[in-house]
Scaffold this motif. Structure first.
Motif, PDB file in Angstrom:
ATOM      1  N   THR A 255      34.354  -6.688  25.284  1.00  0.00           N
ATOM      2  CA  THR A 255      33.115  -6.828  26.053  1.00  0.00           C
ATOM      3  C   THR A 255      31.996  -5.977  25.457  1.00  0.00           C
ATOM      4  O   THR A 255      30.860  -6.434  25.300  1.00  0.00           O
ATOM      5  N   LEU A 269      21.160  -5.854  30.797  1.00  0.00           N
ATOM      6  CA  LEU A 269      22.056  -4.867  31.412  1.00  0.00           C
ATOM      7  C   LEU A 269      21.336  -3.548  31.647  1.00  0.00           C
ATOM      8  O   LEU A 269      21.467  -2.929  32.708  1.00  0.00           O
ATOM      9  N   HIS A 273      20.829  -1.740  35.307  1.00  0.00           N
ATOM     10  CA  HIS A 273      21.372  -0.419  35.614  1.00  0.00           C
ATOM     11  C   HIS A 273      20.279   0.636  35.754  1.00  0.00           C
ATOM     12  O   HIS A 273      20.457   1.627  36.468  1.00  0.00           O
ATOM     13  N   TYR A 291      27.806  -1.143  43.163  1.00  0.00           N
ATOM     14  CA  TYR A 291      28.683  -2.047  42.405  1.00  0.00           C
ATOM     15  C   TYR A 291      28.389  -3.508  42.746  1.00  0.00           C
ATOM     16  O   TYR A 291      28.299  -4.361  41.846  1.00  0.00           O
ATOM     17  N   MET A 294      25.525  -5.229  40.928  1.00  0.00           N
ATOM     18  CA  MET A 294      25.602  -5.434  39.473  1.00  0.00           C
ATOM     19  C   MET A 294      25.875  -6.907  39.153  1.00  0.00           C
ATOM     20  O   MET A 294      26.893  -7.276  38.548  1.00  0.00           O
ATOM     21  N   THR A 297      25.923  -7.737  35.348  1.00  0.00           N
ATOM     22  CA  THR A 297      27.094  -7.065  34.763  1.00  0.00           C
ATOM     23  C   THR A 297      28.346  -7.890  35.003  1.00  0.00           C
ATOM     24  O   THR A 297      29.169  -8.076  34.095  1.00  0.00           O
ATOM     25  N   ASN A 298      28.509  -8.409  36.206  1.00  0.00           N
ATOM     26  CA  ASN A 298      29.683  -9.231  36.504  1.00  0.00           C
ATOM     27  C   ASN A 298      29.637 -10.578  35.807  1.00  0.00           C
ATOM     28  O   ASN A 298      30.678 -11.156  35.481  1.00  0.00           O
ATOM     29  N   ILE A 301      30.983  -9.700  32.428  1.00  0.00           N
ATOM     30  CA  ILE A 301      32.436  -9.496  32.485  1.00  0.00           C
ATOM     31  C   ILE A 301      33.166 -10.832  32.564  1.00  0.00           C
ATOM     32  O   ILE A 301      34.156 -11.066  31.859  1.00  0.00           O
ATOM     33  N   LYS A 389      38.094  -5.408  36.887  1.00  0.00           N
ATOM     34  CA  LYS A 389      36.664  -5.750  36.859  1.00  0.00           C
ATOM     35  C   LYS A 389      35.806  -4.573  37.323  1.00  0.00           C
ATOM     36  O   LYS A 389      34.721  -4.335  36.789  1.00  0.00           O
ATOM     37  N   ALA A 393      32.966  -2.666  35.030  1.00  0.00           N
ATOM     38  CA  ALA A 393      31.574  -2.565  35.480  1.00  0.00           C
ATOM     39  C   ALA A 393      31.096  -1.117  35.470  1.00  0.00           C
ATOM     40  O   ALA A 393      29.959  -0.824  35.045  1.00  0.00           O
ATOM     41  N   HIS A 397      28.145   0.524  33.235  1.00  0.00           N
ATOM     42  CA  HIS A 397      27.062   1.237  33.916  1.00  0.00           C
ATOM     43  C   HIS A 397      26.768   2.569  33.234  1.00  0.00           C
ATOM     44  O   HIS A 397      25.617   2.884  32.916  1.00  0.00           O
TER      45      HIS A 397
END
Length: 439
Positions: A255, A269, A273, A291, A294, A297-298, A301, A389, A393, A397
């Protein structure tokens, strides 16, 4: 079926581009079609690139299809994850209590956040960090504290060192001979279980507190005795640690590499963040609400899990002949189902392109669907999926706090022994991204 005993194992294990199915698989699909038989690791195997067959096998069969080397790693006759259906349900329930979303929110997130911040700061002071090795340290330190409680520095150091000697990759020739992979795995297994047993017995004799997960594992309830034997407790803790440490570090390594190669992804990203950083002091930890905010971000992922999962994710051994459509999967053969749907252009436009935006508007909490199975499917769907996950994340971050880049020599190759054979190093500096409006 290849040569006697070893079958086609040598060709199967040849290194290849980790972001594509191996040449071994591609050649045989062209020759035989999406489902074919072979001999690997001393056993008879059915390999499937048929998504419908894979999903049906996942749903209707509970027995895991494992090679002899994996069976030795976990001692098949005694391992709670590999025993009867009822035994497997029991340990799944234990693991869900520890790694389910509610437990992540209440028990684990703060620890992962603090450990990740600590290791990232250490990496920044040193000028670099290995993503895989750092992730492994975070995993083991977090889980060890939750299970074992506070440990003496020497014992904690020995437990951490176990992982340096624990080989990565479970698909190996089954011969337990000095110098062979299985031999090293067995030595590492014995070393770790001995250490865990000594630590558990010592803490019990001294009347010391275990971690908050201990009551879940030992089965202690108000006014009741333990429901799991000491032997099974050690086996469970050992298996829990090994499985948790096997896949997440390499997926996170992939990733980070994807992010480094895509400036637009990195910029988005950093923007996401930066909004979280702005709303809290530098010392303040992440919250569950942080979380859940995000979103991009997910998306990153999910896309990374899709494109980097090129290994079999459905592993079963049917105890009776199973007929699915035109295929009959014979009893006693190991079934290995690959996530072919992840690279199907009718399911994903330009499937070889890393494109997190394709997940916009989708349910980002979903860990399985007909065309998305990075964590497997059916009764043996990975119960640590949400934990993995969350860890990914939080790592991303904190990485976004720093100026970083992937070292030029990092390449993503895979054999069935190792992904990122030369490590996954990033150069990282204390000069944070928070003040760089251009990303």
């Amino acid at each position: 079926m290849g040569y006697p005993i070893i079958g086609e194992t040598i060709e199967f294990m040849k290194p290849h581009d980790a972001l594509q199915f191996s040449t071994f698989i591609k050649k045989r699909v062209l020759r035989h079609g999406p489902v074919f038989r072979t001999s690997l690791f001393g056993g008879k195997v059915i390999i499937s690139m048929d998504n419908e067959l894979n999903m049906e096998m996942a749903k209707t069969n509970r027995t895991p299809g494992i090679t002899k080397s994996i069976a030795r790693l976990f001692v098949e006759d005694n391992n709670l994850f590999l025993q009867s259906t009822e035994s497997h349900k029991h340990v799944r329930n234990l693991t869900v209590q520890m790694l389910g979303s509610q437990s992540l929110k209440l028990r684990i997130m703060e620890n992962i956040d603090l450990l990740t911040r600590t290791h990232m700061e250490e990496g920044a002071r040193n000028g670099s960090l290995d993503v895989k090795e750092t992730t492994s340290k975070i995993l083991i330190e977090c889980l060890a504290k939750k299970v074992m409680g506070e440990m003496e520095p020497e014992a904690a150091k020995k437990l951490a060192l176990c992982w340096r000697y624990f080989p990565s990759g479970w698909f190996r020739l089954p011969f337990n001979l000095p110098g062979i992979g299985v031999y090293n795995m067995m030595k590492a297994r014995k070393r770790m279980k001995t250490l865990l047993k000594e630590e558990v017995l010592k803490k019990r004799e001294a009347g010391e507190e275990f971690g908050e997960f201990s009551k879940i594992i030992f089965g202690e309830k108000e006014g009741e005795k333990e429901t799991m034997s000491m032997e099974n407790v050690i086996e469970y803790i050992y298996t829990f640690f090994v499985i948790a440490n096997e896949t997440t570090p390499r997926i996170l390594g992939a990733t980070v590499k994807f992010i480094s190669e895509n400036p637009k992804v990195m910029q988005e990203l950093q923007r996401e963040h930066a909004m979280i950083f702005e709303n809290k002091s530098e010392e303040a930890g992440l919250t569950w609400e942080d979380y859940k905010s995000m979103t991009f971000t997910n998306m990153v992922i999910n896309e990374s899990l899709r494109i980097s999962t090129t290994v079999p994710v459905i592993l079963r051994k049917p105890d009776h002949d199973t007929k699915v459509g035109d295929y009959t999967i014979p009893a006693g053969w190991n079934f290995m189902g690959y996530p072919s749907a992840h690279f199907d252009p009718t399911k994903y436009e330009d499937p070889l392109e890393f494109n997190p935006w394709r997940w916009k508007g989708n349910d980002l909490d979903a860990i399985v669907s007909t065309n998305y199975i990075p964590f497997g499917a059916g009764p043996r769907l990975c119960v640590g999926a949400y934990f993995a996950k969350l860890l990914m994340a939080i790592f991303i971050h904190h990485l976004c706090r720093y100026r970083w880049s992937m070292k030029a020599e990092v390449t993503v190759t895979r054999s069935y022994m190792l992904m990122f054979p030369r490590g996954c190093d990033v150069q990282i500096s204390k000069d944070t991204q928070e003040h760089d409006s251009d990303g």
